[in-house]
Design an enzyme around this catalytic site. Structure first.
Site, mmCIF file in Angstrom:
data_model
loop_
_atom_site.group_PDB
_atom_site.id
_atom_site.type_symbol
_atom_site.label_atom_id
_atom_site.label_comp_id
_atom_site.label_asym_id
_atom_site.label_seq_id
_atom_site.Cartn_x
_atom_site.Cartn_y
_atom_site.Cartn_z
ATOM 1 N N ASN A 9 1.022 -3.718 3.092
ATOM 2 C CA ASN A 9 1.275 -2.586 3.989
ATOM 3 C C ASN A 9 1.865 -3.169 5.268
ATOM 4 O O ASN A 9 1.143 -3.743 6.074
ATOM 5 C CB ASN A 9 -0.031 -1.835 4.281
ATOM 6 C CG ASN A 9 0.158 -0.765 5.346
ATOM 7 O OD1 ASN A 9 1.287 -0.432 5.711
ATOM 8 N ND2 ASN A 9 -0.943 -0.229 5.854
ATOM 9 N N TRP A 10 3.164 -3.018 5.414
ATOM 10 C CA TRP A 10 3.841 -3.627 6.559
ATOM 11 C C TRP A 10 3.605 -2.879 7.864
ATOM 12 O O TRP A 10 3.970 -3.363 8.933
ATOM 13 C CB TRP A 10 5.346 -3.720 6.277
ATOM 14 C CG TRP A 10 5.708 -4.813 5.323
ATOM 15 C CD1 TRP A 10 4.855 -5.697 4.714
ATOM 16 C CD2 TRP A 10 7.036 -5.161 4.887
ATOM 17 N NE1 TRP A 10 5.571 -6.559 3.928
ATOM 18 C CE2 TRP A 10 6.905 -6.260 4.011
ATOM 19 C CE3 TRP A 10 8.318 -4.653 5.135
ATOM 20 C CZ2 TRP A 10 8.004 -6.859 3.392
ATOM 21 C CZ3 TRP A 10 9.407 -5.236 4.523
ATOM 22 C CH2 TRP A 10 9.245 -6.337 3.662
ATOM 23 N N LYS A 11 3.072 -1.675 7.796
ATOM 24 C CA LYS A 11 2.878 -0.861 9.000
ATOM 25 C C LYS A 11 4.216 -0.747 9.753
ATOM 26 O O LYS A 11 5.259 -0.710 9.102
ATOM 27 C CB LYS A 11 1.745 -1.445 9.861
ATOM 28 C CG LYS A 11 0.490 -1.684 8.997
ATOM 29 C CD LYS A 11 -0.744 -1.999 9.760
ATOM 30 C CE LYS A 11 -1.896 -2.198 8.773
ATOM 31 N NZ LYS A 11 -3.179 -2.371 9.411
ATOM 32 N N HIS A 94 -4.349 6.474 5.468
ATOM 33 C CA HIS A 94 -4.723 5.208 6.111
ATOM 34 C C HIS A 94 -5.493 5.517 7.398
ATOM 35 O O HIS A 94 -5.201 6.496 8.081
ATOM 36 C CB HIS A 94 -3.463 4.386 6.423
ATOM 37 C CG HIS A 94 -3.787 2.988 6.822
ATOM 38 N ND1 HIS A 94 -4.217 2.670 8.090
ATOM 39 C CD2 HIS A 94 -3.782 1.824 6.119
ATOM 40 C CE1 HIS A 94 -4.457 1.369 8.146
ATOM 41 N NE2 HIS A 94 -4.194 0.826 6.960
ATOM 42 N N GLU A 96 -5.326 4.359 10.250
ATOM 43 C CA GLU A 96 -4.476 4.482 11.444
ATOM 44 C C GLU A 96 -3.827 5.870 11.502
ATOM 45 O O GLU A 96 -3.617 6.428 12.579
ATOM 46 C CB GLU A 96 -3.409 3.372 11.439
ATOM 47 C CG GLU A 96 -4.053 2.026 11.758
ATOM 48 C CD GLU A 96 -3.371 0.823 11.132
ATOM 49 O OE1 GLU A 96 -2.226 0.940 10.670
ATOM 50 O OE2 GLU A 96 -4.013 -0.246 11.095
ATOM 51 N N GLU A 166 -10.995 0.471 2.850
ATOM 52 C CA GLU A 166 -10.676 -0.343 4.027
ATOM 53 C C GLU A 166 -11.648 -0.020 5.157
ATOM 54 O O GLU A 166 -11.455 0.970 5.879
ATOM 55 C CB GLU A 166 -9.248 -0.035 4.502
ATOM 56 C CG GLU A 166 -8.180 -0.354 3.495
ATOM 57 C CD GLU A 166 -6.831 -0.604 4.167
ATOM 58 O OE1 GLU A 166 -6.219 -1.615 3.839
ATOM 59 O OE2 GLU A 166 -6.416 0.199 5.022
ATOM 60 N N GLY A 172 -7.202 -5.822 10.631
ATOM 61 C CA GLY A 172 -6.483 -6.540 11.680
ATOM 62 C C GLY A 172 -7.375 -7.283 12.663
ATOM 63 O O GLY A 172 -6.922 -7.693 13.724
ATOM 64 N N SER A 212 -8.241 -7.634 6.578
ATOM 65 C CA SER A 212 -8.217 -9.082 6.807
ATOM 66 C C SER A 212 -8.237 -9.904 5.506
ATOM 67 O O SER A 212 -8.882 -10.942 5.428
ATOM 68 C CB SER A 212 -9.356 -9.502 7.746
ATOM 69 O OG SER A 212 -9.183 -8.879 9.014
ATOM 70 N N GLY A 233 -2.409 -6.014 5.151
ATOM 71 C CA GLY A 233 -1.522 -5.812 6.291
ATOM 72 C C GLY A 233 -0.868 -7.118 6.708
ATOM 73 O O GLY A 233 0.090 -7.587 6.091
ATOM 74 N N GLY A 234 -1.415 -7.753 7.746
ATOM 75 C CA GLY A 234 -0.818 -8.927 8.379
ATOM 76 C C GLY A 234 -0.339 -10.007 7.414
ATOM 77 O O GLY A 234 0.783 -10.512 7.537
#
Ligand SMILES: O=C(CO)COP(=O)(O)O
Length: 251
Positions: A9-11, A94, A96, A166, A172, A212, A233-234
């Site tokens: 998930n590149w956001k 999500h 966010e 999640e 993150g 994470s 993500g990251g």
């Protein structure tokens, strides 16, 4: 036997040029078979990624969509528009989106129905906040979110749904959930699905962990009986790390 699924998930990261560089590197790398591979990129990068990934086994995913086919919804994108550019997966609900864009279980549910209608596989996110965890509400939160997101579906439709657990406090932050704790909550989600849709459906649906996840800890999650992959993500932003995640998901 559930096929593991690793989704990046590149956001809101990567221009078209950056996405192109990632895709070329990822395409040149070797990945093991037996894992479904997805990259959920910003809308603007999807067509370029689609061209480079054509003929590979890396599928395109989006990070959100509207539930209507079309209409006066400034700034939104429809399921049909995603299909048109070769998107196969869409992240829905999500945390966010729930936190910053007022997504609710009700809108997530509408989006899940719309995605399935358009042959898009929804990756439905659920998970508790730190406050909720500390108050002992984790099970209740994931049960309510799971039931809300899947309301009104037929059991057979769940073959085309992926759930991502999640915990918000793990996103993150570098504070990943232990594999055992993640497995325990994912087992609660699976049990919730069994109660609503039957045991067989619950055993077939894939449930990822997210928060994470890195190449160094992916194997510990995959070793758990109820965890079927990861939403990352990251660590999905760098091609080498993405490939390590995919390869680390092969048991
Ligand atoms: O939100 C996430 C994936 O959807 C998790 O993000 P991180 O892997 O950066 O913690």
């Amino acid at each position: 036997m559930r096929t593991p699924i690793i989704a990046g998930n590149w956001k809101m990261f990567k221009t078209i040029a950056e996405a192109t560089a990632f895709a070329q590197e990822a395409k040149a790398g070797t990945t093991k078979a037996g894992v479904e591979k997805v990259v959920c990129a910003p809308f603007t990068a999807l067509p370029a990624l689609g061209q480079i990934f054509a003929g590979t086994d890396i599928a395109l995913g989006a990070q959100n969509m509207h539930f209507e086919e079309q209409g006066a919804y400034t700034g939104e994108i429809s399921p049909g528009m995603l299909k048109e550019i070769g998107v196969k997966y869409v992240i829905l609900g999500h945390s966010e989106r729930r936190q910053y864009f007022q997504e609710t279980d009700e809108t997530v549910n509408k989006k899940v129905h719309a995605a399935l209608k358009h042959d898009l596989v929804p990756i439905v996110c659920v998970g508790e906040s730190l406050e909720q965890r500390e108050a002992g509400e984790t099970a209740n939160v994931v049960r309510t979110q799971t039931e809300g997101a899947l309301a009104g579906l037929y059991a057979a439709q769940l073959a085309n749904v992926v759930i991502a657990y999640e915990p918000i406090w793990a996103i993150g932050t570098g504070k990943s959930s232990t594999a055992e704790d993640a497995n325990e909550t994912i087992a609660i989600i699976r049990q919730t699905i069994a109660e609503r849709f039957g045991q067989e459906t619950a055993e077939q649906i894939r449930i990822q962990y997210g928060g994470s996840v890195k190449p160094e800890n992916i194997a510990s999650y995959m070793a758990q009986p109820d965890i079927d992959g990861a939403l990352v993500g990251g660590a999905s932003l760098v091609a080498e790390s993405y490939l390590q995640l995919v390869n680390g998901a092969c048991l």
